[in-house]
Design a protein around this motif. Structure first.
Motif: not given
Length: 207
Positions: A6, A22-24, A20, A8-10, A2-4, A17
């Motif tokens: 927001c 963002s970098s994983t 949002c 969201a499942h990655l 998951n994104c740290q 992500c």
């Protein structure tokens, strides 16, 4: 995974992500930004042109000049290299004494503060390293029209003065029937009891 940021499942192997952007590898700690000073103020409409003023030179105390028009910042007789906002304030003002008059500042935000001596007013007033003040007055301003260290105050021969600390929206002094007076940053302006001092969208009465 998951994104740290927001949550969201990655998918496996993702570098960013999809929710949002963002970098994983990003974490809440790496996304934190330093507290910006002084560019922290929402600018409102320009203030009215300044009028004739009564001001006190920053260095030395000297005599009060009635009806003098402020000169541009930096032309006062200050110490060399001391043109930064507020860098001269505390050293110029003598310490408060028991004989100094007490003033009451009544704010539009609901606070009422009794003061004697020097102080800073703002959303999060912060003295410079070499400065010392008797009062640090924090006021609430959700619109952010008031700067963090917006205004400095003190006394000159028992009379109350204010000094705009190069704020984003400036400082205006009003007392009928005199015209509104816009304070030039870096100069001290005498304020009589019963006057209204406007700082951004907020104000306080000097009583």
């Amino acid at each position: 995974m998951n994104c740290q940021i927001c949550g969201a499942h990655l998918p496996d192997g993702a570098m960013f992500c999809g929710g949002c952007g963002s970098s994983t590898t990003a974490t809440p700690m790496t996304r934190k930004r330093a507290d910006p000073r002084p560019s922290d103020t929402t600018i409102i409409q320009p203030l009215a042109p300044r009028s004739t003023v009564i001001s006190v030179p920053l260095w030395p105390a000297g005599s009060i000049q009635a009806g003098a028009v402020p000169v541009p910042a930096g032309t006062d007789p200050v110490e060399p290299g001391d043109h930064a906002a507020g860098a001269h304030a505390a050293a110029a003002e003598p310490p408060a004494t028991a004989e100094a008059p007490r003033y009451t500042l009544q704010f539009s935000t609901g606070e009422t503060v009794s003061v004697r001596g020097t102080g800073l007013i703002g959303r999060r007033p912060l003295p410079q390293p070499a400065e010392r003040f008797d009062h640090l007055i924090q006021i609430t301003d959700l619109g952010m029209s008031v700067s963090k260290s917006h205004l400095e105050f003190g006394q000159h021969d028992g009379e109350f003065w204010v000094n705009d600390r190069y704020s984003g929206n400036g400082t205006v002094v009003r007392r009928a029937p005199a015209p509104a007076l816009r304070c030039e940053p870096g100069r001290r302006y005498l304020v009589a009891r019963g006057s209204r001092v406007e700082i951004g969208d907020q104000f306080f009465m000097v009583l």
